[in-house]
Motif scaffolding. Structure first.
Motif, PDB file in Angstrom:
ATOM      1  N   LEU A   9      60.171  38.825  41.394  1.00  0.00           N
ATOM      2  CA  LEU A   9      58.801  38.865  41.876  1.00  0.00           C
ATOM      3  C   LEU A   9      57.885  38.311  40.799  1.00  0.00           C
ATOM      4  O   LEU A   9      58.058  38.617  39.619  1.00  0.00           O
ATOM      5  N   THR A  10      56.959  37.481  41.199  1.00  0.00           N
ATOM      6  CA  THR A  10      55.899  37.056  40.284  1.00  0.00           C
ATOM      7  C   THR A  10      54.576  37.276  41.008  1.00  0.00           C
ATOM      8  O   THR A  10      54.468  37.019  42.211  1.00  0.00           O
ATOM      9  N   GLN A  11      53.595  37.764  40.281  1.00  0.00           N
ATOM     10  CA  GLN A  11      52.345  38.159  40.924  1.00  0.00           C
ATOM     11  C   GLN A  11      51.177  38.008  39.952  1.00  0.00           C
ATOM     12  O   GLN A  11      51.309  38.309  38.762  1.00  0.00           O
ATOM     13  N   VAL A  12      50.052  37.577  40.499  1.00  0.00           N
ATOM     14  CA  VAL A  12      48.836  37.475  39.694  1.00  0.00           C
ATOM     15  C   VAL A  12      48.367  38.893  39.345  1.00  0.00           C
ATOM     16  O   VAL A  12      48.425  39.793  40.188  1.00  0.00           O
ATOM     17  N   LEU A  13      47.944  39.119  38.119  1.00  0.00           N
ATOM     18  CA  LEU A  13      47.477  40.450  37.715  1.00  0.00           C
ATOM     19  C   LEU A  13      46.189  40.815  38.448  1.00  0.00           C
ATOM     20  O   LEU A  13      45.348  39.943  38.695  1.00  0.00           O
ATOM     21  N   PRO A  14      46.029  42.107  38.809  1.00  0.00           N
ATOM     22  CA  PRO A  14      44.835  42.508  39.557  1.00  0.00           C
ATOM     23  C   PRO A  14      43.536  42.048  38.894  1.00  0.00           C
ATOM     24  O   PRO A  14      42.606  41.617  39.570  1.00  0.00           O
ATOM     25  N   ALA A  15      43.486  42.105  37.562  1.00  0.00           N
ATOM     26  CA  ALA A  15      42.258  41.755  36.850  1.00  0.00           C
ATOM     27  C   ALA A  15      41.857  40.298  37.069  1.00  0.00           C
ATOM     28  O   ALA A  15      40.677  39.948  37.035  1.00  0.00           O
ATOM     29  N   ALA A  16      42.847  39.457  37.313  1.00  0.00           N
ATOM     30  CA  ALA A  16      42.567  38.020  37.441  1.00  0.00           C
ATOM     31  C   ALA A  16      42.153  37.627  38.851  1.00  0.00           C
ATOM     32  O   ALA A  16      41.657  36.526  39.085  1.00  0.00           O
ATOM     33  N   GLY A  17      42.374  38.526  39.826  1.00  0.00           N
ATOM     34  CA  GLY A  17      42.098  38.173  41.214  1.00  0.00           C
ATOM     35  C   GLY A  17      42.926  36.976  41.592  1.00  0.00           C
ATOM     36  O   GLY A  17      44.084  36.881  41.211  1.00  0.00           O
ATOM     37  N   SER A  18      42.332  36.053  42.328  1.00  0.00           N
ATOM     38  CA  SER A  18      43.118  34.887  42.739  1.00  0.00           C
ATOM     39  C   SER A  18      42.947  33.747  41.736  1.00  0.00           C
ATOM     40  O   SER A  18      43.426  32.651  41.921  1.00  0.00           O
ATOM     41  N   GLY A  19      42.258  34.056  40.624  1.00  0.00           N
ATOM     42  CA  GLY A  19      41.875  32.968  39.729  1.00  0.00           C
ATOM     43  C   GLY A  19      42.766  32.749  38.528  1.00  0.00           C
ATOM     44  O   GLY A  19      42.319  32.169  37.549  1.00  0.00           O
ATOM     45  N   ALA A  20      44.022  33.243  38.570  1.00  0.00           N
ATOM     46  CA  ALA A  20      44.866  33.070  37.395  1.00  0.00           C
ATOM     47  C   ALA A  20      45.165  31.597  37.154  1.00  0.00           C
ATOM     48  O   ALA A  20      45.653  30.903  38.041  1.00  0.00           O
ATOM     49  N   ALA A  21      44.867  31.171  35.938  1.00  0.00           N
ATOM     50  CA  ALA A  21      45.182  29.791  35.580  1.00  0.00           C
ATOM     51  C   ALA A  21      46.699  29.652  35.586  1.00  0.00           C
ATOM     52  O   ALA A  21      47.417  30.611  35.319  1.00  0.00           O
ATOM     53  N   ASP A  22      47.183  28.505  35.929  1.00  0.00           N
ATOM     54  CA  ASP A  22      48.622  28.217  35.843  1.00  0.00           C
ATOM     55  C   ASP A  22      49.479  28.937  36.886  1.00  0.00           C
ATOM     56  O   ASP A  22      50.689  28.872  36.826  1.00  0.00           O
TER      57      ASP A  22
END
Ligand SMILES: [Zn+2]
Length: 292
Positions: free
Chosen positions: A168-181
């Motif tokens: 599983l890979t997932q964007v961290l909650p703090a980043a919302g949908s805006g995680a770079a890369d």
């Protein structure tokens, strides 16, 4: 050597992405040993087991998480469950006869639905249900995540009747949908082949995919097959019927009512004194009278 019966969390140091890798062997074998499933069912049940462990690892609750696919055709129920302390169990209910001759997971179950249920030991139960749409278990889950507006999530699953694995890979909650890369991380994840996921150990998988990233692999947590059933819980389930009905069934069966757990085949027996105590004591068994 592959990493088995363990879950290992992953954290990318410089990007807001987390993840986990899971492998199941003995726990998977224990689930399959409880019934004689067709090969195809063994595979999808393994994938659901791997998936529910991955999802549980990301939740900071004490309790359990279950993933259930239901259909109206010959495959009725596929269900996998994991607790916060990594006890897993799973079951499939399949009717006699041939399975649909279609590779797609969503066609294995007619009018299928997928439900994710989170049951904290204390607090509100949560359930999300979506129509089953997707060629594979992972595709159905990813659709679930995007429909329920969860964090951007990539799930890869594989099982072959002997071993089940997932990443599983997932964007961290703090980043919302805006995680770079994020797109870059997903593109690399997608290069992982099914047999690599099943055969390689976690360090090798991470190096193979992300040797150019700064990524941390946490200590593994062991996973075991363990059923959470109990005499008390069976007694609660019996209360779907009235006291009179239960006493009647017990009488028809030589004075004892038997409830067997479909996950682990444990049998719980109740005599008429137990049944009466259950209704007298507000849903609790009277221990003095209980059979074991
Ligand atoms: Zn059980």
């Amino acid at each position: 050597m592959s990493s088995s019966d363990q879950i290992q969390r992953i954290l990318f140091d410089e990007i807001d992405v987390r993840g986990a890798l899971v492998g199941l062997e003995e726990a998977y074998a224990e689930v399959l040993a409880r019934a004689d499933y067709p090969e195809r069912i063994e595979v999808v049940l393994g994938e659901l087991l791997a998936a529910v462990v991955l999802l549980t690892s990301n939740l900071k609750i004490e309790g359990r998480v279950s993933l259930q696919a239901q259909g109206e055709g010959s495959v009725r129920i596929l269900m996998a469950e994991c607790t916060h302390d990594n006890h897993v169990r799973g079951i499939a209910r399949v009717e006699e006869g041939p399975l649909p001759d279609d590779e797609r997971f969503d066609r294995l179950l007619v009018n299928g639905r997928m439900a994710l249920t989170i049951e904290p030991n204390s607090g509100q139960r949560y359930q999300g249900v979506v129509p089953l749409e997707g060629a594979s278990v992972s595709e159905c889950l990813e659709r679930y995540f995007s429909q329920s507006e969860q964090l951007p999530t990539k799930i890869q699953l594989a099982a072959d009747g002997k071993r089940a694995a997932g990443m599983l890979t997932q964007v961290l909650p703090a980043a919302g949908s805006g995680a770079a890369d994020w797109e870059h991380i997903v593109a690399l994840a997608q290069t992982l082949k099914t047999d690599e996921l099943l055969e390689l150990d976690n360090e090798t998988i991470l190096y193979r995919l992300y040797h150019e990233e700064r990524v941390r692999l946490f200590e593994p947590d062991p996973l075991i097959f363990k059923c959470e059933c109990s005499r008390e819980r069976s007694a609660n389930a019996m209360q779907m019927m009235t006291e009179e009905e239960l006493l009647e069934v017990a009488e028809e069966h030589g004075g004892q009512l038997e409830m067997s757990c479909q996950f682990c085949n444990e049998v719980y027996r109740f005599d008429s004194a137990d049944i009466q105590a259950l209704f007298r004591n507000d849903g609790h068994l009277n221990d003095d009278n209980s059979l074991h």
